[in-house]
Design an enzyme around this catalytic site. Structure first.
Site, PDB file in Angstrom:
ATOM      1  N   TYR A 135      28.333  47.095  51.231  1.00 53.18           N
ATOM      2  CA  TYR A 135      27.482  45.948  51.878  1.00 53.18           C
ATOM      3  C   TYR A 135      28.516  45.001  51.169  1.00 53.18           C
ATOM      4  O   TYR A 135      28.238  43.363  52.003  1.00 53.18           O
ATOM      5  CB  TYR A 135      25.993  45.942  51.717  1.00 53.18           C
ATOM      6  N   LYS A 202      25.038  58.415  42.584  1.00 53.01           N
ATOM      7  CA  LYS A 202      26.450  59.767  42.039  1.00 53.01           C
ATOM      8  C   LYS A 202      27.491  59.188  40.784  1.00 53.01           C
ATOM      9  O   LYS A 202      28.848  58.957  41.033  1.00 53.01           O
ATOM     10  CB  LYS A 202      27.634  59.181  43.263  1.00 53.01           C
ATOM     11  N   ASP A 241      24.287  64.271  46.127  1.00 53.24           N
ATOM     12  CA  ASP A 241      24.399  65.245  46.831  1.00 53.24           C
ATOM     13  C   ASP A 241      23.114  66.485  46.892  1.00 53.24           C
ATOM     14  O   ASP A 241      22.772  66.692  47.500  1.00 53.24           O
ATOM     15  CB  ASP A 241      26.192  65.931  46.048  1.00 53.24           C
ATOM     16  N   ASP A 265      21.748  54.209  52.804  1.00 52.80           N
ATOM     17  CA  ASP A 265      22.024  54.188  54.353  1.00 52.80           C
ATOM     18  C   ASP A 265      21.840  55.480  54.840  1.00 52.80           C
ATOM     19  O   ASP A 265      21.148  56.064  55.977  1.00 52.80           O
ATOM     20  CB  ASP A 265      23.204  53.700  54.252  1.00 52.80           C
TER      21      ASP A 265
END
Ligand code: NAP
Length: 375
Positions: A135, A202, A241, A265
């Site tokens: 963002y 992640k 994931d 998102d």
């Protein structure tokens, strides 16, 4: 009769279809819930494409000033051109009002079609940090003077190996932004008696951004919350994931998902799909002063003007606003009307297509059906 002033931005694409199907329902819900003692007074505001066409600017000063004054608003989706054109008005609004928390509840409503076996067990909230990460919008196009300079710096000064023909994006994640977001979400989770927080990151690959987000989140928990609330609420973390697989296979094990911007998102759309899709997924962008309520979906331009799309996401976003401004009874009436309507098999195309023998109704017809079932 007390007037409740609510600023609204109708939005682009399917925004007007959704607004037309929802407006009367929202007005009636407030009148009914508060026995004619309160009524909504809408304040029409412009932003995005419509503002550009009507006022020559993407975000008129009047819109900014009104939202600052009233401190909340409801907003339809705004279109952002891909790969060029103007910047995202959605992102810009979140930045100028410092709406650093994006909240997207995902709760199953009886009657919704779902691709999973026990959707009634889904009741989670995706929280997405709203200012950092992608963002920040820091990017340089390939083959430009700027990208060449950045690549030269990276290769010659930082000693990495970036191909000359690369486009470059930077994903900063700061301690300050992460900490205030985490603090806000933990306070919310505690005050709303949620049972578990899962940090979604992640950090195995991006150790100093996503990994740092994880570490800072745990630090805030340890420093400010664990001593007082360690028995009431659990906290864990999961690699992004894996989270996508888990939330599909065992959604009931998840409650509050604490995500950096991009993970949140993706994940909120995925979770929305578990309970019927983007047409039923509400949201809010919240800061210390101001909150703007809006559906998770975008302007779905291919359906614009067809009177087809599902207004539930927008209507539930308005329900979140009602709760925010202490009109909980109006929210309850609407939620019940939605449940009754869906149970009777009245639904728009996006839901009907997953069920045998259900004929879709138009967006406006669905709005009317809700209104008739508002009790
Ligand atoms: P989108 O507008 O969310 O639409 C993607 C798909 O989601 C649609 O094709 C449709 O699926 C489904 N969908 C969306 N709204 C729905 C509704 N009300 N009822 C039922 N189904 C609905 O995403 P996009 O096509 O990627 O983006 C279009 C524009 O919206 C872009 O300019 C994007 O930047 C912008 N956007 C704005 C916001 C925002 O204002 N906050 C958020 C996201 C995207 P089917 O085709 O399967 O029917």
């Amino acid at each position: 009769m007390e007037k409740i002033r609510i600023p609204y931005i109708m939005g682009d694409g399917t925004g007007p279809d959704i607004w037309n199907a929802s407006r009367e329902l929202l007005e009636e819900a407030v009148i009914k819930a508060y026995d004619h003692e309160k009524e909504i007074e809408w304040i029409y505001l412009l932003a995005g494409q419509k503002a550009l066409e009507e006022k020559g600017v993407l975000l008129p000063e009047e819109t900014v000033e009104t939202v600052k004054e009233v401190k909340f608003a409801i907003k339809g989706p705004l279109t952002t051109p891909v790969g060029g054109g103007f910047r995202s008005m959605n992102v810009y609004l979140r930045q100028i009002f410092d709406l650093y928390v994006c909240m997207r509840p995902v709760k199953y409503i009886r009657g919704l079609p779902s691709p999973i076996k026990n959707p009634e067990r889904i009741d989670l909230i995706v929280f997405r940090e709203n200012t950092d990460d992608v963002y920040k919008g820091i990017e340089w196009e390939a083959f430009t003077e700027d990208s060449r300079r950045v690549i030269k710096f990276l290769n010659e000064v930082m000693g990495v190996d970036v191909a000359e023909d690369s486009g470059i994006g930077i994903k900063p994640m700061s301690k300050k932004a992460t900490e205030r977001f985490v603090r806000w979400v933990l306070n919310y989770a505690i005050s709303h008696k949620r049972r578990k927080i899962t940090i979604v990151h992640k950090g195995n690959i991006m150790k100093y951004t996503e990994g740092a987000f994880r570490a800072w989140a745990y630090n805030i928990w340890e420093e400010l919350f664990r001593g007082s609330y360690g028995n009431d609420i659990q906290i864990n973390d999961i690699i992004a994931d894996n989270m996508f697989a888990q939330v599909i296979l065992r959604p009931e094990e998840y409650d509050v998902l604490l995500c950096p911007n991009l993970n949140g998102d993706y994940l909120s759309d995925c979770c929305a799909a578990l309970i019927g899709g983007l047409g039923v997924a509400p949201g809010a962008n919240i800061g210390d002063e101001i909150a703007i309520f809006e559906p998770t979906h975008g302007s779905a331009p291919k359906y614009a003007g067809l009177d087809m799309v599902n207004p539930i996401s927008f209507i539930l976003s308005a329900c979140m606003l009602f709760e925010h401004i202490k009109l909980p009874k109006a929210k309850e009436l609407i939620e019940k009307a939605i449940e009754r309507t869906l149970k009777e098999g009245i639904m728009t195309y996006d839901l009907a297509r997953h069920l045998d023998g259900v004929k879709p109704v138009k967006c406006s017809e669905f709005g009317k059906a809700l209104l008739q079932r508002l009790e």
